[in-house]
Every structure is written in C-alpha cells, then in structure tokens.
Design a protein around this motif. Structure first.
Motif, PDB file in Angstrom:
ATOM      1  N   SER A   1       0.811  -1.225   0.000  1.00 19.39           N
ATOM      2  CA  SER A   1       0.000   0.000   0.000  1.00 19.39           C
ATOM      3  C   SER A   1       0.839   1.267   0.000  1.00 19.39           C
ATOM      4  CB  SER A   1      -0.943   0.003   1.213  1.00 19.39           C
ATOM      5  OG  SER A   1      -0.217   0.179   2.416  1.00 19.39           O
TER       6      SER A   1
ATOM      7  N   PHE B   1      -5.463  -3.495  -2.388  1.00 19.56           N
ATOM      8  CA  PHE B   1      -4.543  -2.918  -1.416  1.00 19.56           C
ATOM      9  C   PHE B   1      -3.577  -1.884  -1.993  1.00 19.56           C
ATOM     10  CE2 PHE B   1      -5.999  -6.903   0.368  1.00 19.56           C
ATOM     11  CZ  PHE B   1      -6.399  -6.491   1.631  1.00 19.56           C
TER      12      PHE B   1
ATOM     13  N   GLY C   1      -2.127   1.613  -2.770  1.00 19.97           N
ATOM     14  CA  GLY C   1      -2.290   2.922  -2.157  1.00 19.97           C
ATOM     15  C   GLY C   1      -2.519   3.991  -3.206  1.00 19.97           C
TER      16      GLY C   1
END
Length: 254
Positions: free
Chosen positions: A156, A204, A206
């Motif tokens: 992330s 997941f 980011g």
C-alpha cells in the motif's frame, strides 16, 4: 535529488535480478544470473555498474542468489543477507563480503532506505523489500505464497512494484507438474497466481501506486498474455508492464 529509476534485469525461475537506482547510486535485489550475464545486462541498459553499492538477497534459492558471490567479488560490493539465508546457501555459494540484516528491521544502503519484511515462502528466512528514496517507494514482491498483512501493508506504500504473477490456476492444475509440485506452487509457501496478484493490487494499492511490473511469470504454468489479460481491468488505474526471463525491461523513471 535525482529521480528514482527501476528495471527488471531478469525475472523468472531461471534467474531474478531487479535494479533500483538514481543518478549517483544503485542497488540490486537478488543476483540469480551468472556474474557475466549480470554485467552484460547492465551494460545493455547503459547502467554504470560502479553505481551499485550492494546486493540484497531475498532468499537462498539459486534463481535468486547464484551470481551473488562472484558478482560481489568482481565489483567489491557487499551482499546484504540474513544469517540463516547465508548458511542455507552452502559454503560454495557464500559471498565473502556480507552485511547482515534482520527481517522486518529497516536499514540504510547508501542513499536508499531499505525496508525488509518476512514473507510466506518455502525458504529458511525469506524476505521481500520496499526500497525508498526521495519520497518514492519501490516494492520487490515475488516468491510469495500468500499476501499476508505485512505484504499488504508494504504494498500500500508503493509507487511502483515488481509483483509476482507466477501461474495460471488452470494451466498449473492441468499441466505436467507432478502432484506434489503442483501443491507446492499453489500452497501458502509457494507463489502468487495471476488471480491472487490481481486481488492484491486491486484491493490494497495505495493512492501513490502508478506502475506494476508483472514478475516471476512461470514458463510452464503461465503465459505473459494470460497474466496481462487478468490485469487488463487495472490498466485504467495503473501502468502494467511485463518482465521477462530472457531480457531486461526498459528503465522506468518514477
């Protein structure tokens, strides 16, 4: 500060090596090719080997570590490795110039901050890495049986990631591998399938992730076009590129 640049010099079961560098310094993650082949591939990409300050080893399997001893000796650079992985290499393959690191404990290598983290794979002390420079983060996440919480957390943070997309479930189950090897590849100590890798990226990633390099693609249980097709829905969000066991990728700047 100069820009961060990355390149997969090789990615696959016959050899893995990932380059992360800037204008002045660089490091390699794994050295699974011969020293000669590593030098040829660096030269082919116009990378000055004098920039390389160290080699990070993820685990002891030969496709990740076979060239480390000779290459580090030629360049007079250290190999960063855990003690258990070093011992697992055996005396014939152990490099002379080593720097120990502990899994899950960050350290500095030249201008880079290196964040190792334990992962699920059938090796004595397998690690992956998130490497940081000038606010940018690159993940090298291959040879992972399952995406544990550590993998998800480091993923992330990444702006770019070398992400394992090892096998197609149908090709593996219907292929020529014996049952025990099929079970090993698909186990929690094996590799990520195309679908597992996709789910990790989809769920997941980011806000900073821009580039995914599909890595460690199996020659027997996958095809580049299959992995690419699985990731096609994510192309609206990220740049998705293929790596190869046969040749280096282009150099990507972050």
């Amino acid at each position: 500060m100069s820009k961060l640049e990355i390149c997969a010099l090789a990615s696959g079961s016959n050899g893995n090596c990932y380059y992360v560098g800037n204008d002045q310094e660089a490091l390699l993650v794994d050295a699974g090719l011969s020293a000669r082949q590593l030098q040829l591939r660096l030269a082919d990409k116009g990378i000055d080997e004098a920039k390389i300050k160290g080699i990070l080893i993820t685990h002891e399997h030969c496709d990740h570590a076979r060239g480390a001893r000779v290459f580090s000796k030629r360049l007079q650079i250290p190999v960063y490795i855990t003690k258990k992985t070093f011992l697992a290499l055996g005396k014939a393959n152990q490099p002379a110039n080593v720097v120990w690191f502990d899994p899950d404990k960050s350290f500095q290598l030249g201008e880079f901050d290196v964040h190792p983290f334990s992962k699920s794979h059938d090796a004595v002390e397998a690690c992956s890495f998130r490497i940081s420079y000038n606010g940018k983060h690159v993940g090298v996440m291959t040879d992972i049986g399952q995406a544990c919480e550590r993998v998800k957390a480091h993923f992330s943070e990444c702006h770019a990631v070398f992400l394992e997309s090892n096998y197609d479930e149908s090709m593996l189950q219907n292929g020529s591998y014996p049952i025990f090897l099929k079970d090993r590849v698909s186990s929690a100590l094996g590799h990520l399938s195309n679908t597992q890798a996709y789910e990790l990226a989809d769920q997941f990633a980011g806000v900073n992730l821009s580039t995914i390099l599909l890595s460690h693609i199996s020659a027997d249980n996958n095809k580049p076009e299959i992995a690419e097709a699985v990731f096609h829905p994510l192309r609206k969000r990220f740049r998705v590129e293929l790596t190869s066991r046969h040749a280096s990728t282009e150099i990507f700047q972050l």
